[in-house]
Design a protein around this motif. Sequence first.
Motif, PDB file in Angstrom:
ATOM      1  N   HIS A 138       0.800  -1.221   0.007  1.00  0.00           N
ATOM      2  CA  HIS A 138      -0.074   0.046   0.006  1.00  0.00           C
ATOM      3  C   HIS A 138       0.723   1.333  -0.154  1.00  0.00           C
ATOM      4  N   ASN A 142      -3.780   3.451   0.467  1.00  0.00           N
ATOM      5  CA  ASN A 142      -4.404   2.778  -0.590  1.00  0.00           C
ATOM      6  C   ASN A 142      -4.227   1.281  -0.525  1.00  0.00           C
ATOM      7  N   GLU A 143      -5.124   0.540  -0.144  1.00  0.00           N
ATOM      8  CA  GLU A 143      -4.698  -0.790   0.191  1.00  0.00           C
ATOM      9  C   GLU A 143      -4.898  -1.800  -1.099  1.00  0.00           C
ATOM     10  N   PRO A 144      -4.517  -2.955  -1.331  1.00  0.00           N
ATOM     11  CA  PRO A 144      -4.596  -3.696  -2.522  1.00  0.00           C
ATOM     12  C   PRO A 144      -5.940  -3.705  -3.089  1.00  0.00           C
ATOM     13  N   SER A 146      -6.919  -1.027  -4.731  1.00  0.00           N
ATOM     14  CA  SER A 146      -7.221   0.549  -4.975  1.00  0.00           C
ATOM     15  C   SER A 146      -7.022   0.857  -6.362  1.00  0.00           C
ATOM     16  N   THR A 158      -6.880  -3.130   5.761  1.00  0.00           N
ATOM     17  CA  THR A 158      -6.887  -4.454   6.026  1.00  0.00           C
ATOM     18  C   THR A 158      -6.217  -5.160   7.391  1.00  0.00           C
ATOM     19  N   THR A 161      -2.547  -4.329   7.654  1.00  0.00           N
ATOM     20  CA  THR A 161      -2.177  -3.008   8.055  1.00  0.00           C
ATOM     21  C   THR A 161      -2.665  -2.867   9.622  1.00  0.00           C
ATOM     22  N   PRO A 219      -0.650  -1.505  -4.977  1.00  0.00           N
ATOM     23  CA  PRO A 219      -0.766  -0.098  -4.971  1.00  0.00           C
ATOM     24  C   PRO A 219       0.394   0.535  -5.515  1.00  0.00           C
TER      25      PRO A 219
END
Length: 254
Positions: A138, A142-144, A146, A158, A161, A219
């Motif tokens: 990220h 912006n997590e996977p 995004s 997530t 995170t 991301p």
Amino acid sequence: MKLVIVKDYAELSRKAAEMLVSEVKANPKTVFGLATGGTPVGMYRELIKLSQAESIDFSQASSFNLDEYVGLSSTHPQSYRSYMQENLFNHINIPAEKTYVPAGNTTDHLAECARYEEAIRLAGGIDIQVLGIGNNGHIGFNEPGSSAESLTRVVQLTDSTIEANARYFDSVDQVPTQAVSMGIKTILGTKKVVLLASGEAKAEAVRLMLEGEPTADVPASLLQLHPNVTVIVDHGAASKLTTSVLAGTKPSGS
Ligand code: F6R
């Protein structure tokens, strides 16, 4: 993307701080994009040291932070506003009213996100954006998954995170599960990016960012679409890169 490999965290921090200082020396009205987390702590320390030693003037500069937790007031000790005050703003002469961090505790997140995008636009855009990278790739929060088209918005964090950030809270249950984060499009709209990664835990994310196809699944790999990115990594974070990416980079230090 330009890759700079340094020998350790201290050198990474120094190099990044020097980049920020040369930016504000060249343009006193620099609009900084700033990150929080563990990685830039050393950079902020170096930046404060350099600023004091060289009397660097931030009086005309401004800054926009990447993100803030939803539900924490700006005075909460774990808020990113508090982090920025402690790690930087209290120690340089940047005007308080020109340091922007998204508000995480408004009653209208949509309005706050739109207001944030507008404030960046009115400032003339971000000149230099500092980024860290999550173990899952990220950037900002912006997590996977995004989209490259995403703007500032409320995002769901997530589990990985939340676990990674639990070290700053008394227990994992206290970590907010949502954040307001600049989007990928917001980040791609900045003029220059410097991304910092330190330690082996980041090595796989760094490899995918630099060597993988640009994909929303990682991301940070979408930064390949940005024309001016410098990635500064230490040996640990560079440890999974292949020789083809390493060719052309010169490890600095021994
Ligand atoms: C912080 C941020 C995050 C962090 C990332 C790495 O504002 O947006 O993307 O940069 O989670 O965090 P550290 O540096 O703690 O490993």
